[in-house]
Design a protein around this motif. Structure first.
Motif, PDB file in Angstrom:
ATOM      1  N   HIS A  81       4.687  13.379 -10.484  1.00  0.00           N
ATOM      2  CA  HIS A  81       4.141  13.754 -10.230  1.00  0.00           C
ATOM      3  C   HIS A  81       3.595  12.307 -10.304  1.00  0.00           C
ATOM      4  O   HIS A  81       4.215  11.376  -9.788  1.00  0.00           O
ATOM      5  N   VAL A  82       2.731  12.450  -9.344  1.00  0.00           N
ATOM      6  CA  VAL A  82       1.899  10.536  -9.243  1.00  0.00           C
ATOM      7  C   VAL A  82       0.291  11.412 -10.081  1.00  0.00           C
ATOM      8  O   VAL A  82      -0.785  11.643  -9.676  1.00  0.00           O
ATOM      9  N   PHE A  83       0.206   9.967  -9.801  1.00  0.00           N
ATOM     10  CA  PHE A  83      -1.003   9.468 -10.524  1.00  0.00           C
ATOM     11  C   PHE A  83      -1.938   8.257  -9.915  1.00  0.00           C
ATOM     12  O   PHE A  83      -1.402   6.748  -9.747  1.00  0.00           O
ATOM     13  N   CYS A  84      -2.891   8.810  -8.963  1.00  0.00           N
ATOM     14  CA  CYS A  84      -3.817   8.027  -7.730  1.00  0.00           C
ATOM     15  C   CYS A  84      -4.945   7.435  -8.673  1.00  0.00           C
ATOM     16  O   CYS A  84      -6.121   7.936  -8.925  1.00  0.00           O
ATOM     17  N   SER A  85      -5.296   6.288  -8.651  1.00  0.00           N
ATOM     18  CA  SER A  85      -6.273   5.844  -9.555  1.00  0.00           C
ATOM     19  C   SER A  85      -7.445   4.385  -8.000  1.00  0.00           C
ATOM     20  O   SER A  85      -8.522   4.050  -8.348  1.00  0.00           O
ATOM     21  N   GLY A  86      -6.674   4.920  -6.600  1.00  0.00           N
ATOM     22  CA  GLY A  86      -7.315   4.634  -5.934  1.00  0.00           C
ATOM     23  C   GLY A  86      -8.742   5.205  -5.454  1.00  0.00           C
ATOM     24  O   GLY A  86      -8.881   6.293  -5.565  1.00  0.00           O
ATOM     25  N   PRO A  87      -8.903   4.840  -4.366  1.00  0.00           N
ATOM     26  CA  PRO A  87     -10.462   6.115  -3.803  1.00  0.00           C
ATOM     27  C   PRO A  87     -10.157   7.505  -3.481  1.00  0.00           C
ATOM     28  O   PRO A  87      -9.288   7.050  -2.626  1.00  0.00           O
ATOM     29  N   ILE A  88     -10.489   8.007  -3.891  1.00  0.00           N
ATOM     30  CA  ILE A  88     -10.475   9.823  -4.000  1.00  0.00           C
ATOM     31  C   ILE A  88     -10.341   9.777  -2.216  1.00  0.00           C
ATOM     32  O   ILE A  88     -10.010  10.372  -1.588  1.00  0.00           O
ATOM     33  N   ASP A  89     -11.449   9.286  -1.756  1.00  0.00           N
ATOM     34  CA  ASP A  89     -11.581   9.308  -0.295  1.00  0.00           C
ATOM     35  C   ASP A  89     -11.125   8.141   1.000  1.00  0.00           C
ATOM     36  O   ASP A  89     -10.692   8.904   2.118  1.00  0.00           O
ATOM     37  N   ALA A  90     -10.241   7.587   0.107  1.00  0.00           N
ATOM     38  CA  ALA A  90      -9.763   6.793   0.949  1.00  0.00           C
ATOM     39  C   ALA A  90      -7.748   7.416   1.346  1.00  0.00           C
ATOM     40  O   ALA A  90      -7.298   7.119   1.913  1.00  0.00           O
ATOM     41  N   TRP A  91      -7.956   7.891   0.329  1.00  0.00           N
ATOM     42  CA  TRP A  91      -6.773   8.595   0.066  1.00  0.00           C
ATOM     43  C   TRP A  91      -6.140   9.844   0.777  1.00  0.00           C
ATOM     44  O   TRP A  91      -5.577  10.464   1.800  1.00  0.00           O
TER      45      TRP A  91
ATOM     46  N   LYS B 223       0.388  -1.390  -0.479  1.00  0.00           N
ATOM     47  CA  LYS B 223      -0.316  -0.387   0.132  1.00  0.00           C
ATOM     48  C   LYS B 223       1.160   1.055   0.095  1.00  0.00           C
ATOM     49  O   LYS B 223       1.671   1.278   0.754  1.00  0.00           O
ATOM     50  N   VAL B 224       0.638   2.144  -1.038  1.00  0.00           N
ATOM     51  CA  VAL B 224       0.849   3.690  -1.017  1.00  0.00           C
ATOM     52  C   VAL B 224       0.439   5.035   0.600  1.00  0.00           C
ATOM     53  O   VAL B 224      -0.290   4.459   0.084  1.00  0.00           O
ATOM     54  N   THR B 225       1.764   4.956   0.875  1.00  0.00           N
ATOM     55  CA  THR B 225       0.901   5.693   1.816  1.00  0.00           C
ATOM     56  C   THR B 225       1.437   7.538   0.775  1.00  0.00           C
ATOM     57  O   THR B 225       2.075   7.774   0.061  1.00  0.00           O
ATOM     58  N   GLN B 226       1.065   8.409   1.134  1.00  0.00           N
ATOM     59  CA  GLN B 226       1.198   9.826   0.415  1.00  0.00           C
ATOM     60  C   GLN B 226       2.900  10.179   1.004  1.00  0.00           C
ATOM     61  O   GLN B 226       3.692  11.112   0.337  1.00  0.00           O
TER      62      GLN B 226
END
Length: 393
Positions: free
Chosen positions: A238-248, A227-230
């Protein structure tokens, strides 16, 4: 050795893709080919996200582990793209439904209507008959129930459409927006192809192999099961996040509503139901459908079979999110997350989870290709990269 090192240009920059589903895999491949060093980190132990497939050890049947995925599109660019990485075999999705103790063809077509009402209507006669059955007194169509009653009438609504959304969405059809039913066609001919798109197929070796090939590039590094943390995002351009926006954002503004799926998997001899997908609209049946996976590869022969009973329920924080609910409360919460996200630097939310919207595979790939193209263009201009390449609300 010196010459080969000299010929390799330094990377244009470092990019992180969070998630190894279709979205970040396609974006990553496009950027890698443009000279970026791309790291893909995936929390699951495999690539391809919810279209992950694997060959069953006991039967040799290719299993769609997160439910069936049939690729269908009218987008020639997307179709050409996926055919670079997979041998797509023609496949026609023909769904059946067991309701009221009888089996019918879906989507509702002329055969369904004639069987259900024990008639031999022509197309014109069937259309006139359904028009008489329809609830023309419903003039203000707001809900799923309104839509079904107005255009199909009471009998077809009760048999095919009332129970299914209660099981699938956990809501009565009167609580769901009419737009949900607008996606379900009704035909006055004998065409039982579930989709209308020109291109339809399934990769012969499965979707996982296709995504593996997309990610097979010297500029792409893939890490699974983490799992990736901030904090992991430091050092990337640059970072592309395809995971849930609320979980981020650790659900600090609330948890967006999703439905998740549970699968009860069993193995049998021979042919269990004679088709790939059998829907069960009756509310009294606890599951929504049974899928028999050897029928997704009709070019293969298998003596035994594997079936999935599919159950829908509310998605918890540790569950796999499948379908965004997107009712009023969720869309309001999403707007708040979008505003919060736009304060972040060098971060873009992509894909169905990052933008909290359901997308078929072809739309997912089309948006990923467009995001990569836009990113490269904006970087060349030293212009800001958007937080969202496609509006989520």
């Amino acid at each position: 050795m010196a010459n080969s090192l000299a010929q390799k240009a330094p990377p244009r920059g470092r990019v992180l893709g969070i998630g190894a589903g279709l979205t970040c895999s396609v974006i990553g491949r496009e950027l890698a080919e443009a000279g970026y060093q791309v790291d893909i980190i995936e929390s699951r132990p495999y690539v391809a996200g919810n279209c992950y497939t694997e060959v069953d050890d006991q039967t040799g049947i290719t299993l769609h582990k997160h439910g069936p995925h049939i690729f269908h599109t009218d987008n020639d660019t997307v179709w050409d793209y996926v055919n670079q990485y997979a041998d797509f075999r023609p496949y026609t999705c023909q769904v059946k439904a067991t309701t009221g103790g009888r089996v019918f063809s879906l989507p509702i077509n002329l055969l369904t209507i004639n069987q259900f009402f024990n008639q031999t209507f022509s197309p014109t006669e069937a259309e006139a008959f359904i028009a008489e059955k329809s609830r023309q007194d419903i003039t203000d169509v707001k809900s799923f129930e309104d839509q079904a009653l107005r255009f199909l009438g009471q009998e077809l609504y009760e048999a095919f459409f009332k129970g299914y959304p209660i099981k699938q969405w956990g809501m009565h059809p009167s609580e769901l927006p009419a737009s949900v039913l607008k996606r379900l066609p009704v035909r006055f001919n004998y065409n039982d192809n579930y989709f209308n798109h020109r291109h339809q197929g399934i990769p012969a070796e499965g979707y996982t192999t296709m995504v593996d090939k997309i990610l097979d590039h010297e500029n792409i590094s893939v890490t699974l099961g983490r799992k990736v943390t901030q904090a992991d995002c430091d050092g990337y351009d640059h970072v592309f996040c395809s995971g849930p926006i609320d979980a981020w954002f650790n659900y600090e503004l609330g948890q967006l509503g999703y439905r998740t799926l549970d699968f009860e998997i069993t193995r049998h001899k021979g042919d269990y139901q004679g088709c790939a997908v059998m829907s069960y609209p009756d509310e009294s049946v606890p599951f929504t459908r049974i899928t028999e996976h050897k029928h997704f590869t009709p070019w293969e022969t298998h003596d035994d079979t594997v079936i999935f009973h599919e159950f829908s329920r509310v998605c918890g924080k540790e569950d796999i999110p499948y379908y965004p609910i997107r009712l009023v409360n969720e869309t309001n919460m999403l707007r708040n997350y979008v505003e919060h996200a736009q304060s972040q630097e060098n971060l873009s939310f992509v894909g169905r989870l990052g933008s909290y919207k359901y997308m078929d595979m072809d739309v997912t790939i089309a948006e990923a290709l467009e995001a990569a193209k836009m990113f490269l263009s904006l970087r060349d201009q030293n212009a800001p990269i958007p937080t969202f390449f496609a509006p989520p609300v």
